[in-house]
Write a protein that holds these residues in place. Structure first.
Motif, PDB file in Angstrom:
ATOM      1  N   LYS A 114       0.818  -1.215   0.000  1.00  0.00           N
ATOM      2  CA  LYS A 114       0.000   0.000   0.000  1.00  0.00           C
ATOM      3  C   LYS A 114       0.851   1.263   0.000  1.00  0.00           C
ATOM      4  CE  LYS A 114      -3.688   2.354   2.570  1.00  0.00           C
ATOM      5  NZ  LYS A 114      -4.605   2.277   3.730  1.00  0.00           N
ATOM      6  N   ASN A 115       1.905   1.264   0.784  1.00  0.00           N
ATOM      7  CA  ASN A 115       2.700   2.478   0.959  1.00  0.00           C
ATOM      8  C   ASN A 115       4.044   2.439   0.234  1.00  0.00           C
ATOM      9  OD1 ASN A 115       0.831   3.792   2.813  1.00  0.00           O
ATOM     10  ND2 ASN A 115       1.400   2.161   4.231  1.00  0.00           N
TER      11      ASN A 115
ATOM     12  N   ASN B 276      -7.491  -0.578  -5.410  1.00  0.00           N
ATOM     13  CA  ASN B 276      -8.355  -1.492  -4.659  1.00  0.00           C
ATOM     14  C   ASN B 276      -8.998  -2.554  -5.536  1.00  0.00           C
ATOM     15  OD1 ASN B 276      -8.154  -0.554  -1.972  1.00  0.00           O
ATOM     16  ND2 ASN B 276      -9.434   1.202  -2.474  1.00  0.00           N
TER      17      ASN B 276
ATOM     18  N   GLN C 126       2.151  -4.618  -6.451  1.00  0.00           N
ATOM     19  CA  GLN C 126       2.652  -3.300  -6.101  1.00  0.00           C
ATOM     20  C   GLN C 126       2.698  -2.399  -7.325  1.00  0.00           C
ATOM     21  OE1 GLN C 126       6.940  -2.539  -5.274  1.00  0.00           O
ATOM     22  NE2 GLN C 126       6.254  -1.935  -3.230  1.00  0.00           N
TER      23      GLN C 126
ATOM     24  N   ARG D  31      -6.213   3.802  -3.683  1.00  0.00           N
ATOM     25  CA  ARG D  31      -5.064   2.970  -3.346  1.00  0.00           C
ATOM     26  C   ARG D  31      -5.469   1.702  -2.617  1.00  0.00           C
ATOM     27  NH1 ARG D  31       0.109   5.026  -0.401  1.00  0.00           N
ATOM     28  NH2 ARG D  31      -0.588   7.165  -0.459  1.00  0.00           N
ATOM     29  N   VAL D  32      -4.662   0.648  -2.805  1.00  0.00           N
ATOM     30  CA  VAL D  32      -4.913  -0.648  -2.159  1.00  0.00           C
ATOM     31  C   VAL D  32      -5.001  -0.455  -0.662  1.00  0.00           C
ATOM     32  CG1 VAL D  32      -3.950  -2.920  -1.730  1.00  0.00           C
ATOM     33  CG2 VAL D  32      -3.720  -1.893  -3.976  1.00  0.00           C
TER      34      VAL D  32
END
Length: 490
Positions: free
Chosen positions: A165-166, A452, A436, A489-490
Motif C-alpha cells: 500500500k505504501n 483497490n 505493487q 489505493r490498495v
C-alpha cells in the motif's frame, strides 16, 4: 487454416490462445456466429445455453467433412468465470483427443500462472488443496503444479516485508542495443542508428525522472530496475549522469534492491562496471543466452564466449556479489547437449542466480519475419531439457523463485528464475504478481497503478523520436494516473 466461430465473442482471447497452444504453427481466424468463416481445414464452433456449453469441431478431409461435438451440462453455471473455465476444460479435452497432446500447463493461457496458487494460499488453502485445484480445475500437470506451488510459497516468503500500500518500485528503460538479436521483439533499437540521439534521450528521461519523483515522495521506494534494451550501451559518463539523477531525485534510503541490467557482454567494459559500482547498485545481470559460439553467431550476438567470461570476471573483481545470468532454451540448432554445455559453462562461473527462458518467437522477431533463413534449423524444447536445467541449478545451490510465461513459447513451457538464498530478484516477482505499483520511465515503459479493485496503466510511446518530442505528454499521463491512484489505493 483453423477457423473459430463464436455464438458470441465470449472468452475469445482464452479460446484463441488455447487452440494456438495445440496448433502453434497453424493460422487461426476468428468469426462471429452470423458471419461466414474463411476457408478452413478445421472449424471450431462454440455455443452457449443457460446450463449448457456445446463445442463442435468440423474437419475437412478431401471432399468429406467430419465433425464431433462435446457438451457440458450443469444444473446452473454461476457466472462468467465458471463458464470460461468449463469452456476451456471441454475444449482442452476435445483438442487433446484430437491431437494426442497434453499441455504442461493445461488450460492456463495467461503469462502469470503463479498468481493462482498465490491467491489460493493467501486465501487459506493448504499446499495439498492448492495442488488439487491446479490439477483438477486447470488440468495442470503434476510437474508444473509442484513447480508453481513451490514458487508461490517462496515468493510469499520473499515479499513478506513489502508494504504494497505504501511502497512502490521504479523501472527505467534504456531502449538501445549493440545489435538486435534474431529472437528479440522488445522495444529496442540498434545503437549505431541512434548514436547521435542518446544524449537527447537522456535529457528527456532525466526530465521525466525529476517531474515524476516528486509525485511519489510520500511513499517508500522498495526496488529499482534499470533495463532495456541494454543499459550498458550508454557511455560511462552517460551512465554516471543517469544513476546520479536517479539518486538525487528519489529517496533510496529504504531500498531493498537496485538492479542494473548490464546485459550483453559486447556492451560491457571495466569502465562502465566501475561507474555502476560507485553507486548503491546491489544486483546486475550479465546475459549470455548461450555458451555455444555457433549459436551466438546465428542469433546475431556480436560477442564471443570468452567475452562473457571476461565480463563476469571483471564484475566479480570489482566487488559485485549478486550477479544474474539469463539463458534461452530452444535457440536454433540447440538440443539437450548444447543446453547442457551452456549450463555447465555458466555454472562454472558461479553466478548468484540464473534465469532460464523458453524461446518465444513473437511476430516482430527476425526469426519470425525471415523464416526462410532459419527453416533448416530445429527449435527444440521439451520437459527433459527443462528438468535438466532445474537439476543443474539445484546442484549449484539455486532454488526456483519466480516464473512467467509468454505467447508462442516453444513446447508450451515457461521462464524460471533460480537463485541462491537471499539472492532472488525482488523486482522480478513484483512485476509478475502485480501486487505493487510500478513507476516506469523511458520509451516504451508502462507505469502500473495497483488500486483497490483494478490495475490501471500509463503507457509511454515506444518510438524514441516521439518519446523525446512528447515527453511532457508522457509526464502528464502519469500525473493524471497518479491522482486516480491516490483516491483508490490498495
Amino acid at each position: 487454416m483453423i477457423a473459430i466461430q463464436f455464438q458470441k465473442r465470449d472468452f475469445e482471447y482464452d479460446v484463441y490462445n488455447l487452440v494456438k497452444s495445440f496448433y502453434p504453427e497453424e493460422e487461426i481466424a476468428l468469426s462471429d456466429d452470423d458471419s461466414p468463416a474463411a476457408e478452413y481445414d478445421e472449424k471450431i464452433s462454440l455455443f452457449y445455453g443457460k446450463n449448457k456449453i456445446s463445442i463442435r469441431i468440423e474437419r475437412v478431409s478431401g471432399e468429406r467433412k467430419r465433425q464431433e461435438e462435446g457438451v457440458w451440462l450443469t444444473e446452473e453455471m454461476h457466472g462468467r468465470k465458471e463458464r470460461k473455465n468449463q469452456t476451456k476444460i471441454l475444449l482442452y479435452h476435445m483438442l487433446q483427443k484430437r491431437t494426442g497432446q497434453e499441455l504442461p500447463w493445461g488450460t492456463l493461457t495467461g503469462v502469470r500462472p503463479t498468481k493462482i496458487p498465490m491467491a489460493l494460499i493467501d486465501a487459506g488453502h493448504s499446499n495439498v488443496e492448492t495442488a488439487k485445484i491446479m490439477r483438477e480445475q486447470y488440468l495442470v500437470s503434476r510437474e508444473k503444479t509442484a513447480l508453481a506451488v513451490s514458487i508461490a510459497n517462496r515468493e510469499r516468503h520473499i515479499l513478506e516485508d513489502i508494504d504494497y500500500k505504501n511502497g512502490y518500485s521504479l523501472y527505467i528503460g534504456i531502449p538501445f542495443c549493440p545489435t538486435i538479436c534474431a529472437y528479440c521483439s522488445f522495444s529496442s533499437s540498434p545503437l549505431k542508428v541512434w548514436k547521435n540521439k542518446v544524449d537527447d534521450y537522456l535529457d528527456a528521461l532525466c526530465h521525466e525522472i525529476r517531474e515524476t519523483a516528486s509525485m511519489w515522495a510520500g511513499q517508500v521506494l522498495d526496488t529499482i530496475y534499470i533495463g532495456g534494451g541494454t543499459p550498458t550501451t550508454l557511455e560511462p559518463h552517460q551512465l554516471e549522469r543517469l544513476l546520479s539523477e536517479v539518486e538525487k531525485c528519489f529517496d533510496i534510503s529504504h531500498i531493498k534492491e537496485y538492479t542494473v541490467e548490464a546485459g550483453r557482454p559486447d556492451s560491457i567494459t571495466w569502465e562502465k562496471l566501475a561507474v555502476i559500482r560507485k553507486h548503491p547498485v546491489t544486483r546486475i545481470s550479465i546475459n549470455p543466452q548461450t555458451m555455444n559460439q555457433k549459436t551466438l553467431d546465428i542469433i546475431g550476438r556480436r560477442h564471443t564466449v570468452e567475452d562473457i567470461r571476461k565480463a563476469f570476471a571483471d564484475a566479480r573483481e570489482l566487488g559485485f556479489d549478486n550477479i544474474n545470468m539469463d539463458l534461452i532454451v530452444g535457440l536454433p540448432g540447440e538440443g539437450i547437449e548444447e543446453v547442457e554445455h551452456t549450463m555447465q559453462e555458466v555454472l562454472s562461473l558461479d553466478p548468484d542466480s540464473i534465469t532460464v527462458h523458453s524461446l518465444a518467437i513473437k511476430r516482430a522477431a527476425r526469426l519470425n519475419l525471415f523464416k526462410d533463413e532459419y527453416k533448416e534449423m530445429t527449435f527444440t524444447n521439451n520437459q527433459r531439457i527443462m528438468e535438466m536445467t532445474e537439476q543443474y541449478a539445484a546442484k549449484a545451490g539455486m532454488f526456483p523463485y519466480y516464473l512467467y510465461r509468454q505467447k508462442n513459447m516453444k513446447g508450451n513451457f515457461e521462464n524460471v528464475g533460480y537463485a541462491k538464498p537471499e539472492k532472488e530478484g525482488i523486482y522480478n516477482i513484483l512485476i509478475m504478481e502485480e501486487k505493487q505499483s510500478i513507476l516506469a520511465l523511458g520509451a516504451g515503459a508502462s507505469t502500473k497503478f495497483v488500486m483497490n479493485d483494478r490495475i490501471e496503466r500509463a503507457e509511454n510511446v515506444k518510438d524514441i523520436k516521439n518519446y523525446i518530442e512528447r515527453i511532457d505528454e508522457m509526464i502528464e499521463r502519469k500525473k493524471q494516473g497518479y491522482c486516480d491512484y491516490e483516491k483508490n489505493r490498495v
